[in-house]
Design a protein around this motif. Structure first.
Motif, PDB file in Angstrom:
ATOM      1  N   LEU A  69       1.061  -1.308  -0.104  1.00  0.00           N
ATOM      2  CA  LEU A  69       0.016  -0.184   0.037  1.00  0.00           C
ATOM      3  C   LEU A  69       0.580   1.154   0.242  1.00  0.00           C
ATOM      4  O   LEU A  69       0.788   2.174  -0.881  1.00  0.00           O
ATOM      5  N   ALA A  70       2.029   1.143   0.987  1.00  0.00           N
ATOM      6  CA  ALA A  70       3.186   2.625   0.684  1.00  0.00           C
ATOM      7  C   ALA A  70       3.332   3.188  -0.688  1.00  0.00           C
ATOM      8  O   ALA A  70       3.831   3.090  -0.563  1.00  0.00           O
ATOM      9  N   LEU A  71       3.759   1.852  -0.786  1.00  0.00           N
ATOM     10  CA  LEU A  71       4.485   1.685  -2.171  1.00  0.00           C
ATOM     11  C   LEU A  71       3.331   1.923  -3.332  1.00  0.00           C
ATOM     12  O   LEU A  71       4.378   3.515  -3.903  1.00  0.00           O
ATOM     13  N   VAL A  72       2.467   1.554  -3.362  1.00  0.00           N
ATOM     14  CA  VAL A  72       2.126   1.859  -4.603  1.00  0.00           C
ATOM     15  C   VAL A  72       1.328   3.280  -4.167  1.00  0.00           C
ATOM     16  O   VAL A  72       1.406   4.784  -5.011  1.00  0.00           O
ATOM     17  N   TRP A  73       0.747   3.986  -3.154  1.00  0.00           N
ATOM     18  CA  TRP A  73       0.517   5.417  -2.277  1.00  0.00           C
ATOM     19  C   TRP A  73       1.862   6.372  -2.818  1.00  0.00           C
ATOM     20  O   TRP A  73       1.617   7.106  -3.687  1.00  0.00           O
ATOM     21  N   GLY A  74       2.955   5.858  -2.582  1.00  0.00           N
ATOM     22  CA  GLY A  74       4.552   6.378  -2.937  1.00  0.00           C
ATOM     23  C   GLY A  74       4.390   7.061  -3.842  1.00  0.00           C
ATOM     24  O   GLY A  74       4.524   8.143  -4.336  1.00  0.00           O
ATOM     25  N   LEU A  75       4.007   6.056  -4.778  1.00  0.00           N
ATOM     26  CA  LEU A  75       3.906   6.283  -6.206  1.00  0.00           C
ATOM     27  C   LEU A  75       3.316   7.164  -7.080  1.00  0.00           C
ATOM     28  O   LEU A  75       4.068   8.116  -7.896  1.00  0.00           O
ATOM     29  N   PHE A  76       1.962   6.966  -6.676  1.00  0.00           N
ATOM     30  CA  PHE A  76       0.946   7.842  -7.360  1.00  0.00           C
ATOM     31  C   PHE A  76       1.685   9.495  -6.513  1.00  0.00           C
ATOM     32  O   PHE A  76       0.906  10.172  -7.278  1.00  0.00           O
ATOM     33  N   ALA A  77       1.694   9.177  -5.765  1.00  0.00           N
ATOM     34  CA  ALA A  77       2.145  10.722  -4.646  1.00  0.00           C
ATOM     35  C   ALA A  77       3.597  11.330  -5.851  1.00  0.00           C
ATOM     36  O   ALA A  77       3.241  12.345  -6.259  1.00  0.00           O
ATOM     37  N   VAL A  81      -5.280   2.768  -6.697  1.00  0.00           N
ATOM     38  CA  VAL A  81      -4.627   2.215  -7.558  1.00  0.00           C
ATOM     39  C   VAL A  81      -5.662   3.060  -8.981  1.00  0.00           C
ATOM     40  O   VAL A  81      -5.521   4.022  -9.550  1.00  0.00           O
ATOM     41  N   ALA A  82      -7.136   3.089  -7.931  1.00  0.00           N
ATOM     42  CA  ALA A  82      -7.920   3.781  -8.970  1.00  0.00           C
ATOM     43  C   ALA A  82      -7.969   5.452  -8.880  1.00  0.00           C
ATOM     44  O   ALA A  82      -8.095   5.458 -10.078  1.00  0.00           O
ATOM     45  N   ASN A  83      -7.292   5.945  -7.967  1.00  0.00           N
ATOM     46  CA  ASN A  83      -7.851   6.565  -7.418  1.00  0.00           C
ATOM     47  C   ASN A  83      -6.564   8.030  -8.364  1.00  0.00           C
ATOM     48  O   ASN A  83      -6.990   8.111  -9.116  1.00  0.00           O
ATOM     49  N   GLY A  84      -5.776   7.069  -8.032  1.00  0.00           N
ATOM     50  CA  GLY A  84      -4.189   8.011  -8.369  1.00  0.00           C
ATOM     51  C   GLY A  84      -4.153   7.556 -10.593  1.00  0.00           C
ATOM     52  O   GLY A  84      -3.906   9.077 -10.478  1.00  0.00           O
ATOM     53  N   CYS A  85      -4.605   6.253 -10.244  1.00  0.00           N
ATOM     54  CA  CYS A  85      -4.682   6.928 -11.916  1.00  0.00           C
ATOM     55  C   CYS A  85      -5.692   7.813 -12.915  1.00  0.00           C
ATOM     56  O   CYS A  85      -4.840   8.340 -13.753  1.00  0.00           O
ATOM     57  N   LEU A 121       4.127  10.773  -8.833  1.00  0.00           N
ATOM     58  CA  LEU A 121       3.555  10.644 -10.154  1.00  0.00           C
ATOM     59  C   LEU A 121       2.573  12.114 -10.370  1.00  0.00           C
ATOM     60  O   LEU A 121       2.838  13.006 -11.126  1.00  0.00           O
ATOM     61  N   SER A 122       1.307  12.267  -9.502  1.00  0.00           N
ATOM     62  CA  SER A 122       0.975  13.498  -9.574  1.00  0.00           C
ATOM     63  C   SER A 122       1.037  14.247  -8.581  1.00  0.00           C
ATOM     64  O   SER A 122      -0.016  15.637  -8.605  1.00  0.00           O
ATOM     65  N   GLY A 123       1.879  14.008  -7.212  1.00  0.00           N
ATOM     66  CA  GLY A 123       1.848  15.086  -6.336  1.00  0.00           C
ATOM     67  C   GLY A 123       0.340  15.666  -5.253  1.00  0.00           C
ATOM     68  O   GLY A 123      -0.309  14.626  -5.754  1.00  0.00           O
ATOM     69  N   SER A 124       1.032  17.010  -5.115  1.00  0.00           N
ATOM     70  CA  SER A 124      -0.468  17.192  -4.316  1.00  0.00           C
ATOM     71  C   SER A 124      -1.548  16.945  -4.566  1.00  0.00           C
ATOM     72  O   SER A 124      -3.243  17.195  -3.224  1.00  0.00           O
ATOM     73  N   ASP A 125      -2.052  17.058  -6.472  1.00  0.00           N
ATOM     74  CA  ASP A 125      -3.659  16.586  -6.319  1.00  0.00           C
ATOM     75  C   ASP A 125      -3.698  15.421  -5.574  1.00  0.00           C
ATOM     76  O   ASP A 125      -5.012  15.754  -5.228  1.00  0.00           O
ATOM     77  N   PHE A 126      -2.983  14.323  -5.804  1.00  0.00           N
ATOM     78  CA  PHE A 126      -3.855  13.227  -5.030  1.00  0.00           C
ATOM     79  C   PHE A 126      -2.841  13.196  -3.292  1.00  0.00           C
ATOM     80  O   PHE A 126      -3.361  12.360  -2.986  1.00  0.00           O
ATOM     81  N   THR A 127      -1.700  13.605  -2.703  1.00  0.00           N
ATOM     82  CA  THR A 127      -1.494  14.011  -1.570  1.00  0.00           C
ATOM     83  C   THR A 127      -2.545  14.682  -0.613  1.00  0.00           C
ATOM     84  O   THR A 127      -1.610  15.004   0.615  1.00  0.00           O
TER      85      THR A 127
END
Lengths: 364, 513
Positions: free
Chosen positions: A17-25, A326-330, A27-33
């Motif tokens: 979970l941390a890995l996936v979250w970190g990946l999208f963080a 994953v859904a949200n990050g994509c 890739l997409s920055g504050s929009d995601f975080t």
């Protein structure tokens, strides 16, 4: 050695979970975080996560529930019908939960060898439908209840015990419950007046920073975790899932355990139905299609074994969160829906494969 | 097949075969040499490395080091198919047949005969029939799914598969452990026939008297190493056991128990045939008989696992159907150790402590019924120490990590945790090695006598091992065709008498004066 492997099992999904979250963080920055997005993701997890807590029990007991989506749809219809008939939001919500518990009790009975319960329920249902226009709803309901009670009481003595596989029973329920959801609303969605239930799933209405639906998910998960890991009943569920014959030898009442597991487990789907109603704001017989697979995926990513005897609520919760992230990050990264579906599918298979590799190493 | 094969090369040769799992060496430089025209025994305690060695031979386990030759040609299997292709057939303990296919299909599986694109059923049946006839097994039906055949018949089908594929080296993995006496006898004769046919036979067994009888040479494994090799006539039971255990084992010698007056079990047939069976507090009663005589069914009916209108039960621990469900039986009831440890006796993937405490998890609770893992561990530790269960360093480890004998001790301990006063033991030492066997006997004798501080218990043992019954029991009854003979003092019986009675058409119902 064994400490390491059990720690791996507990922390593995969390690490993923941390890995996936970190990946999208990245890739997409504050929009995601952003905190708003975290809250949104928790909200998006509420329905599937709540149902998955129940499914963890069912899968740990060596079963499976393919009818979650249909149960949720039926639940939203019951909530909407009750609200439409003038019931308060609490009554309507309880009605939705009760729907899940009843569905679970019937499915559990069939899985535990009381197939006659299934037949009796079907008979009562047909009777009600046939008599409804003739003698009025109240009288028809009374007749159906009489048949139901008599059938359940007598059936156990007369009918042979036929143990049905949960896959078959819930595959049947997957179709039948969806049909029932459509039937009780005459094939139409139901739009009751606004009741306040909607606030459960709205980011605008927060309690201590989180929407009510998220708190419900956390409460259900907390209770489930304690029951599964910290009560004799929970260990008996795992024993039944690992080897039902051993459990029987040890005096565990296996049929009763199964009925309780399905009633409680699918009861969680009833709670999820209330949240789903709150989310969509109507009774919709076509909602929650395919949720059964999302639910099973969450449980399996969380480290449960589909052959039973293993499962953890924390793992399931993390599994559900991984899929939401994953859904949200994509979406945030701007990837199309189809990419997200492929990624989710790959994660399910990879998570289980990793777990098998780990188990293979631990076993000489 | 030629009768005598003169070849300088051994049928099977292994040199320095090693296999490590993590830091533990399952095999450490094992040598093995088997000649054509020889039955070669392979013995060792559970955990000595026999299973791993068989896995290596069959191609299921890849060794870390060492080399193998079949008939002088190097053999390095990549998978189980390679063994069969090179003429090596393994007959497994847990049979490897496809239960839904029939005997003919199973025999030809992997090289099914075809006529054009279609299956050649006639050729398939011819092949199977020919192989089965050579085994003297004309009674095995060809068109029935093998799952419905008896254990002995399935084993014959498996051997027939090896024969039909032209195997010259046969490996038997404890083939007699699941068979009754006459079937086991037939299999031993068969091995001797394979030998006189010029084939090489590897015979893995815990039954040392069988090994002594049929084997030309015996290789003993201990802790993954070669411990000894004996030539025929050079060894006896005691020497084998000493080599296997690496120490002298005290023979099990039981002082007979004193039965108290209290009857814990009284079973009689509802149709009045045969004799009734009673088990009193403080005594060990055995039931002998052939596989299929209905001994297991009696135990299971008494325990309430199956309904059986043939039996009527009375006595202190008498139960009704389903009485084993907690709340009906509770403390003071009967407890059953299943003959099938893997599929019924234990939940193999669950931890040791949970398996042990499963009947009474409620005892490890506090407050509002929360399970206290510390209590669970303490309760389990107590029994594990009392019963000498070895290998249970981590009580949260799955119970499958224990050896068979130690698993069985946990299964017995579970009855004690549940306060069972009547112990129903079904084949209590099946698949258990010699050392652990003696320990289990001692344990059962102590429990019956109440030497563990508790009240004496009653024990009912069903076993196909007549020596076991004679050593352990105070009284033994023989069951034939579901009907019990009179239980007689074990001191007045011997294997011959029991066997005679078990194979008789009718049980003897008269107690000799």
């Amino acid at each position: 050695m064994s400490l390491g492997s059990s720690a791996w099992r507990a922390l593995g999904p969390l690490f993923a979970l941390a890995l996936v979250w970190g990946l999208f963080a990245v890739l997409s920055g504050s929009d995601f975080t952003s905190w708003d997005n975290q809250r949104l993701m928790l909200l998006q997890t509420a329905v599937v996560g709540t149902a998955a807590v129940g499914a963890t029990f069912i899968i740990a007991a060596g079963g499976i529930d393919l009818s979650v989506g249909s149960t949720i749809a039926l639940g939203t219809m019951v909530v909407a019908l009750l609200l439409d008939a003038g019931a308060g939001p609490v009554m309507a919500a309880l009605g939705g939960v009760a729907t899940g518990v009843c569905v679970g009790a019937v499915i559990g009975s069939a899985v535990a060898g009381r197939s006659d319960v299934l037949a009796t329920v079907a008979l009562a249902g047909v009777l009600f439908a046939a008599l409804r226009s003739g003698i009025g709803v109240g009288a028809a309901l009374g007749a159906a209840v009489v048949v139901l009670v008599a059938g359940v009481l007598v059936g156990g003595r007369l009918a042979p015990r036929v143990v049905l596989s949960p896959f078959i029973v819930t595959l049947g329920a997957w179709g039948a419950l969806r049909g029932l959801a459509k039937g009780i609303g005459d094939n139409q969605p139901i739009y009751p007046p606004s009741s306040g239930l909607e606030a459960l799933m709205s980011s605008a209405n927060s309690v201590l920073g989180l929407p009510g639906g998220v708190w419900i998910l956390l409460a259900v998960a907390g209770l489930g975790a304690v029951v599964l890991a910290r009560t004799p009943f929970g260990r008996e569920v795992l024993a039944v899932g690992s080897n039902a014959r051993t459990a029987r030898l040890c005096g565990v009442h296996v049929p009763r355990t199964l009925v309780l597991v399905y009633a409680g487990g699918i009861g969680c789907a009833g709670i999820a139905a209330v949240l789903q109603y709150a989310f969509v704001g109507m009774g919709d017989p076509t909602t929650a299609v395919g949720y059964e697979l999302a639910v099973i995926a969450a449980v399996v990513i969380g480290g449960a074994s589909l052959s039973g005897g293993e499962g953890s609520i924390r793992g399931t919760l993390v599994g559900a969160l991984i899929m939401t992230v994953v859904a949200n990050g994509c979406v945030k990264v701007g990837l199309s829906n189809w990419v997200q579906e492929i990624v989710t599918g790959a994660i399910i298979v990879a998570a289980v494969a990793l777990d098998r590799v780990r188990a293979g190493r631990a076993t000489p | 097949m030629t009768n005598q094969r003169v070849t300088p090369e051994p049928a099977l040769r292994l040199v320095g075969v090693s296999k490590h799992y993590g830091p533990t060496a399952a095999l450490d430089g094992v040598d093995l040499e088997v000649r054509f025209g020889e039955v070669h025994g392979l013995v060792g305690e559970n955990g000595a490395g026999k299973s791993t060695l068989l896995g290596v031979l069959a191609g299921a386990v890849r060794p870390d080091a060492g080399a193998m030759w079949i008939d002088g040609v190097a053999y390095a299997p990549a998978g189980p198919a390679d063994g069969l292709a090179r003429g090596l057939a393994t007959v497994y303990q847990e049979l490897s047949l496809a239960p839904h296919l029939d005997a003919a299909e199973n025999v030809s599986l992997g090289r099914l005969p075809r006529r054009g694109p279609l299956l050649d059923r006639a050729a398939m049946e011819r092949t199977a029939r020919a192989a089965l006839d050579r085994l003297g097994a004309a009674d095995v039906p060809l068109g029935v799914p093998v799952g419905r055949l008896s254990a002995a018949q399935r084993q014959l089908v498996e051997i027939a598969r090896g024969l039909a594929s032209g195997a010259r080296v046969f490996v038997f993995d404890e083939p007699t452990s699941s068979l009754g006496r006459p079937e086991a006898e037939r299999l031993l004769v068969l091995m001797e026939e394979l030998r006189s046919d010029g084939a090489a036979v590897v015979f893995v067994s815990h039954a040392l008297e069988e090994v002594e009888r049929v084997c030309d040479r015996v290789t003993v494994l201990r802790d993954g190493c070669n411990a000894a090799r004996f030539e025929r006539g050079d060894f006896d039971d005691e020497e084998l056991v000493r080599a296997m255990a690496g120490r002298e084992l005290a023979a099990f010698e039981r002082t007979r128990g004193t039965a108290l007056a209290e009857v814990l079990l009284h079973a009689r047939r509802s149709d009045g045939r045969g004799q009734a069976l009673t088990v009193r507090r403080g005594e060990i009663v055995g039931v002998a008989g052939l596989v299929g005589a209905g001994r297991t069914e009696l135990l299971r009916a008494y325990f309430g696992l199956e309904r059986d209108p043939n039996w009527v039960f009375e006595g202190r621990a008498a139960s009704t159907p389903r009485a084993h469900w907690r709340g009906h039986a509770g403390s003071g009831g009967a407890g059953l150790v299943s003959e099938d440890r893997a599929h019924e006796g234990l939940a193999l993937e669950r931890p040791i402590d949970e398996n042990l405490c499963l009947p009474r998890l409620d005892r490890a609770t506090r407050g509002f019924g929360w399970l206290a893992p510390g209590d669970l561990r303490r309760r389990a530790t107590r029994w594990i120490d009392a019963l000498g269960v070895r290998g249970a360093h981590d009580l949260r480890a799955p119970i499958r990590t224990l050896s068979g004998g130690n698993q069985q001790k946990v299964a017995v301990a579970r009855l004690l945790e549940a306060d069972s006063e009547l112990l129903l033991l079904d084949e209590p030492t099946r698949g258990v090695d010699v050392g652990a066997k003696a320990e289990i006997y001692r344990l059962v004798a102590e429990l019956a006598a109440g030497r563990d501080g508790a009240a004496p218990r009653g024990v009912l043992v069903v076993s196909s091992d007549l020596g076991e019954l004679l050593a352990l029991c105070d009284r033994i009854a023989v069951m034939v065709g579901g009907v019990l003979g009179a239980a007689r003092p074990a001191d007045e019986l011997d294997e011959h008498a029991l066997l005679l009675e078990a194979t008789a058409a009718r049980p003897r119902t008269r107690t000799p004066a």
